[in-house]
Design an enzyme around this catalytic site. Structure first.
Site, PDB file in Angstrom:
ATOM      1  N   HIS A   1     -11.259   0.084 -18.340  1.00  0.00           N
ATOM      2  CA  HIS A   1     -11.353   0.146 -17.476  1.00  0.00           C
ATOM      3  C   HIS A   1     -11.661   1.155 -16.005  1.00  0.00           C
ATOM      4  CE1 HIS A   1      -6.775  -1.781 -17.689  1.00  0.00           C
ATOM      5  NE2 HIS A   1      -6.749  -0.884 -18.345  1.00  0.00           N
TER       6      HIS A   1
ATOM      7  N   HIS B   1     -11.709  -3.070 -23.830  1.00  0.00           N
ATOM      8  CA  HIS B   1     -12.034  -3.338 -22.321  1.00  0.00           C
ATOM      9  C   HIS B   1     -11.896  -2.194 -22.128  1.00  0.00           C
ATOM     10  CE1 HIS B   1      -7.908  -3.834 -22.958  1.00  0.00           C
ATOM     11  NE2 HIS B   1      -7.594  -3.365 -21.792  1.00  0.00           N
TER      12      HIS B   1
END
Ligand code: AMP
Ligand code: ZN
Length: 130
Positions: free
Chosen positions: A99, A97
């Site tokens: 940020h 992922h």
């Protein structure tokens, strides 16, 4: 199934910022700063190094599109874009992922400390074997 796969499947609730057939962006539960967002591929990859390059490029393109929208709408002055990779780098959820951390003020609570070390740069280059 990992916690982000559970979120993608809708088994765990989340605050959705963006969704399409390949990607999901949600508010990070920690809200390090207001609007702290996580952009992830719907297909599980442990980390970005495990992703095919074209899918990684698409993920980063999506992170840019989302940043372009949310930074001005939140009234932020910039952002940090961060991918932690493996536990040694602070990755706690092993579903890759990105940020997006909106930044409002240089004196906020976020600190990235790039402490200087005295490596010999030529030796470092030789070790990199690119
Ligand atoms: P990392 O340390 O880079 O693996 O980041 C994982 C992030 O996921 C952390 O910033 C957590 O706050 C966030 N997180 C963990 N569980 C959830 C959840 N259920 N919903 C939203 N964010 C979460
Ligand atoms: Zn997963």
């Amino acid at each position: 199934m990992c916690i982000f796969c559970e979120i993608i499947e809708g088994n765990i609730p989340s605050k959705k910022v963006y969704e399409d057939d390949k990607f999901l962006a949600i508010l990070d539960i920690s809200q390090t700063t207001k609007g702290h967002t996580l952009v992830m591929p719907k297909k599980h990859y442990d980390n970005f190094l495990a992703m095919p390059t074209d899918e990684f490029q698409e993920l980063m393109g999506k992170a840019k599109e989302i940043s372009e929208k949310i930074i001005p709408s939140l009234g932020a002055n910039g952002c940090n874009v961060l991918i932690n990779t493996n536990a040694v780098a602070g990755q706690s959820v092993m579903h890759t992922h990105v940020h997006i951390i909106p930044r409002y003020d240089e004196n906020d609570t976020i600190r990235f400390l790039f402490q200087e070390n005295k490596y010999d740069l030529d030796e470092v280059l030789r070790s990199m074997e690119l």
